[in-house]
Design an enzyme around this catalytic site. Structure first.
Site, PDB file in Angstrom:
ATOM      1  CE  LYS A  74      -4.295   0.895   2.513  1.00 37.76           C
ATOM      2  NZ  LYS A  74      -4.954   0.668   3.815  1.00 37.76           N
TER       3      LYS A  74
HETATM    4  O1  G3P Z   1      -8.938   1.731   4.851  1.00 35.45           O
HETATM    5  C1  G3P Z   1      -8.755   3.031   5.291  1.00 35.45           C
HETATM    6  C2  G3P Z   1      -9.464   3.166   6.579  1.00 35.45           C
HETATM    7  O2  G3P Z   1      -8.814   2.418   7.540  1.00 35.45           O
HETATM    8  C3  G3P Z   1      -9.637   4.557   7.055  1.00 35.45           C
HETATM    9  O3  G3P Z   1     -10.762   4.528   7.821  1.00 35.45           O
HETATM   10  O4  G3P Z   1     -12.338   5.318   9.501  1.00 35.45           O
HETATM   11  O5  G3P Z   1      -9.888   5.860   9.701  1.00 35.45           O
HETATM   12  O6  G3P Z   1     -11.291   6.959   7.950  1.00 35.45           O
HETATM   13  P1  G3P Z   1     -11.072   5.748   8.807  1.00 35.45           P
END
Ligand code: G3P
Length: 215
Positions: free
Chosen positions: A84
């Protein structure tokens, strides 16, 4: 639509893998930090739990050459590692280089259709648009999924759309309707996909009637 789980929690991953509902795993530095484990060893552990399913492991570097080296190192952990990289200028250069080495790449932190377009041109295996974080700003995250779907279909890009920053069951169904190839979902949201009050109510009634007939 493929379901990836967005976590580095190996217990949660094992449970979902055992249920057969899992198509892959994504992690990021925040999730790895939350696991409290060494980054490389937790990725190795996850890879061995899920067999051949893709496991995204994010680089910590920000400069192209360092990202390529770190990406090769991560890819050496197991065949199912997907590297990634962030959607930056250097990230895209690293993406192209890693793809030339036959390493799959997930380009992350995508917030616009143009970013998704250029990532596809750089050969990204997956593009990760962050739905929830756009919603947080009062924008409509799902619109980005729809736009990317249209653009990739217009030009036949094979980059898979991996809807990320999923916060609710509604995000999952909307991403599926918008044509995302994959949704990466936190374990607690995957659990919520099963819940319905009418299922609980119906089951309670069936159990009460079963008791009346001595079952
Ligand atoms: O896959 C990306 C994700 O982990 C981000 O999620 O909820 O931290 O915006 P969030």
């Amino acid at each position: 639509m493929q379901f990836f789980v967005d976590t580095a929690d190996t217990e949660a991953i094992s449970e979902l893998a055992g249920m057969g509902v899992l198509d892959g795993v994504t992690t990021n530095p925040t999730l790895v930090h939350k696991s409290g484990k060494d980054p490389k060893s937790v990725i190795g552990e996850i890879c061995s739990i899920v067999g051949e399913l893709p496991v995204s492991a994010e680089v910590f570097s920000t400069e192209c050459e360092a990202m390529v080296e770190e990406g090769k190192d991560l890819a050496g952990i197991a065949d199912n590692v997907v590297v990634k990289v962030p959607l930056t200028w250097d990230g895209l250069k690293a993406c192209k280089r890693l793809r030339a080495n036959d390493i799959r790449v997930n380009v992350t932190l995508c917030f616009s259709a143009n970013q998704a377009l250029i990532a596809a041109k750089a050969g990204a295996t997956y593009i990760s648009p962050f739905i929830g974080r756009l919603d947080d700003l009062g924008l409509e995250g799902m619109e980005l999924i729809r736009d990317i779907r249209e653009i990739y279909d217009n030009y036949g890009f094979s980059t898979e759309i991996l809807a990320a920053s999923i916060r609710s069951p509604l995000h999952v169904s909307q991403a599926a309707i918008a044509g995302a190839d994959v949704a990466t979902i936190p374990p607690e949201v995957i659990r919520k996909l099963v819940d319905h009050p009418l299922t609980d109510k119906g089951l309670a009634a069936f159990l009460s009637d079963a008791a009346k007939i001595g079952k």
